[in-house]
Write an enzyme that holds these catalytic residues in place. Structure first.
Site, PDB file in Angstrom:
ATOM      1  N   ASP A   1      -5.228   4.318  19.857  1.00 22.65           N
ATOM      2  CA  ASP A   1      -5.884   4.271  18.540  1.00 22.65           C
ATOM      3  C   ASP A   1      -6.342   2.851  18.213  1.00 22.65           C
ATOM      4  O   ASP A   1      -6.137   2.358  17.100  1.00 22.65           O
ATOM      5  CB  ASP A   1      -4.947   4.796  17.459  1.00 22.65           C
ATOM      6  CG  ASP A   1      -5.702   5.181  16.176  1.00 22.65           C
ATOM      7  OD1 ASP A   1      -6.927   5.414  16.260  1.00 22.65           O
ATOM      8  OD2 ASP A   1      -5.069   5.257  15.109  1.00 22.65           O
TER       9      ASP A   1
ATOM     10  N   GLY B   1       0.822  -1.203   0.000  1.00 18.35           N
ATOM     11  CA  GLY B   1       0.000   0.000   0.000  1.00 18.35           C
ATOM     12  C   GLY B   1       0.855   1.251   0.000  1.00 18.35           C
ATOM     13  O   GLY B   1       2.066   1.221   0.240  1.00 18.35           O
TER      14      GLY B   1
END
Length: 529
Positions: A144, A22
């Site tokens: 997170d 990615g």
């Protein structure tokens, strides 16, 4: 330069890029091979010229610093961090272990919704990771946790990734605080104020579990008094719903105060609220106030109910078929047989089962043995041993979290000669005094498990009425499903025993099980005339 080329001299040559995973605003991610170990790894590259802000660089370097200090099987292992400055650009690469699987976000977006046993397994995995992080000194708070930062392996094991947002301070001073880092919907109120505590991660985990149950982002779920009103969108027990309520309470002081406490409460969720353990985060004056009231009221007898030793536990577990190939479990409900290892008595327990996941509730502390069996043939007699079997031993301690059982089911092998397929073997229980004699050089045969299976056998000789273990006479490993027994006649005071195990690539996948009129056992005992 191709998409797999790295700036010359930035990383050691041992890391060979293989394909792109990615590209983002900060740089790119590559799947590589560590040529020293032969294992796959991930290279995350950041370029100052491509980064959208100094904050991206700070978070990237923070992730490398934190990963270098961590050592947990459900966290990617740190392999290296490399930087260099060239032509006005600051370049950096973080290299870590590759964790195969899909993110929880990808799985939920594909349409899958998690059942309650699956959610319990997922929560157990992640609470174990959080307990490790929060027990460090100083505690490491992820900040997170969300579906895209959780990877599920092909075996369903959950790992936590992306440590760029971590903080290693337990509480921020009121005057200082911290920069808001996280993902909206998964951040509790205190995080929006720049504060992070261990309960901050617990809230995010709860919101993530609700997403896995409902398919909805937490931001799409309406709130009542700042609490997520998730119940209309999920199908779970009231016990699990109450647990999620506390995990996602808007006030961090009223959440579970540690991952360990949350894990204990998760395994007690089936109990009525009034029987569950007093929350550890109650203040000491309040607890003493309650005790004082009980003393004044003459209710000392009721206090004995609050002793930790009187608490009952719930055990969670999962079943799979032993072997190297993924195979579906029978679409049946297994039999659960629990034994108290100290008394040898059977223990009756409430059980639930759904697609390989099970739960046993109401167990007091003690040592137990659990037998799980599937009976594929409904015509089997009551004492027939079944077709699939798993066994586990475990201990429940008053002040410890119950273990999570992962059990592998082996196939039971039944003799076809002499016949032991839905009919008791004559004299099986009393080989020295019953009709268990075979003539000449008998042939033993059994139901096979297919190609690629090796059958390890042992022929042993025992002495009638003796407590000594039988001695080995002959052993071997064969691929066929029959064996000619060439043994001398049995002396009057002895007998033979046949033991058989099936293995696939060295892994136990089956074992001989025989039965008589009233009982059954692993081996076949016989005599030769």
């Amino acid at each position: 330069m191709s998409e797999l080329d790295l700036p010359q001299g930035l990383v050691p040559e041992r890391f060979l890029p293989e394909r792109s995973l990615g590209r983002g605003s900060f740089g790119r991610t590559l799947l590589a091979r560590d040529q020293q170990t032969g294992k796959p790894c991930v290279i995350k590259e950041l370029s100052f010229q491509q980064a959208d802000s100094w904050k991206s660089i700070e978070l990237f370097e923070r992730e490398a610093k934190v990963l270098a200090q961590l050592d947990h099987p459900r966290i990617p292992r740190f392999l290296g961090f490399y930087t260099r400055d060239v032509e006005g650009d600051h370049q950096a690469c973080l290299i870590q272990d590759y964790l195969p699987g899909q993110t929880l976000k990808q799985i939920v977006e594909s349409g899958r919704r998690f059942s309650e046993p699956q959610i319990v397994e997922l929560a157990t995995d992640l609470l174990g990771v959080l307990d490790y992080l929060h027990q460090l000194s100083p505690p490491v708070i992820h900040r997170d946790i969300k579906p895209s930062n959780i990877i599920l392996s092909p075996n369903g094991e959950a790992s936590l990734v992306d440590f760029g947002a971590v903080t290693d301070t337990l509480l921020h001073r009121e005057s200082g605080g911290s920069t808001i880092v996280g993902t909206f919907g998964y951040m509790p109120p205190e995080q929006l104020d720049g504060r992070a505590v261990p309960g901050t991660d617990l809230f995010a985990l709860g919101a993530t579990l609700i997403h896995a149950l409902s398919g909805l982002d937490p931001g799409q779920i309406e709130k009542e008094n700042l609490s997520l009103n998730f119940r209309p969108y999920v199908q779970i027990s009231e016990g699990l719903a109450r647990w999620l309520d506390q995990l996602t309470h808007p006030d961090w002081k009223l959440r579970f105060q540690s991952a360990q406490e949350a894990l204990e409460a998760l395994h007690m969720r089936h109990l009525p609220p009034e029987t569950q353990q007093t929350p550890r985060h109650w203040s000491r004056p309040l607890v003493w106030g309650i005790v004082s009231l009980c003393l004044v009221g003459g209710l000392l007898g009721g206090l004995s109910l609050m002793k930790p030793g009187a608490r009952s536990h719930s055990i969670e577990g999962s079943l799979k078929l032993a072997g190297t190939e993924e195979r579906a479990l029978p679409k049946l409900t297994p039999r659960f047989w629990l034994q108290d290892q100290n008394t040898g008595q059977r223990v009756k327990v409430a059980s639930s089962y759904d697609q390989g996941k099970f739960s046993l509730g109401g167990l007091p502390p003690g040592q137990y043995g659990l037998n799980v069996a599937f009976d594929n043939n409904p015509a089997n007699p009551l004492q027939y041993p079944g077709d699939l079997r798993a066994w586990a031993e475990f201990e429940l301690k008053p002040d410890q979290v119950p273990p999570t059982l992962q059990m592998s089911l082996i196939q039971l092998l039944h003799l076809t000669a002499p016949v032991d397929n839905n009919a008791p073997l004559a004299g099986w229980e009393r080989p020295c005094g019953g009709n268990a004699d075979l003539s000449g050089s008998p042939e033993l045969s059994w139901v096979g498990l297919g190609e690629g299976i090796r059958y390890d056998y042992q022929l042993l000789q025992g002495v009638c009425g003796s407590n000594q273990a039988p001695t080995l006479v002959k052993s071997g490993s064969i691929s066929q499903t029959s064996l000619s027994v060439n043994l001398p006649s049995s002396p009057p005071d002895s007998y033979y025993r046949f033991r058989l195990e099936a293995r696939q690539d060295g892994q136990l996948v089956g074992r001989l099980r025989t039965h008589g009129a009233h009982d059954h056992g692993w081996d076949y005992s016989f005599r030769i005339k």
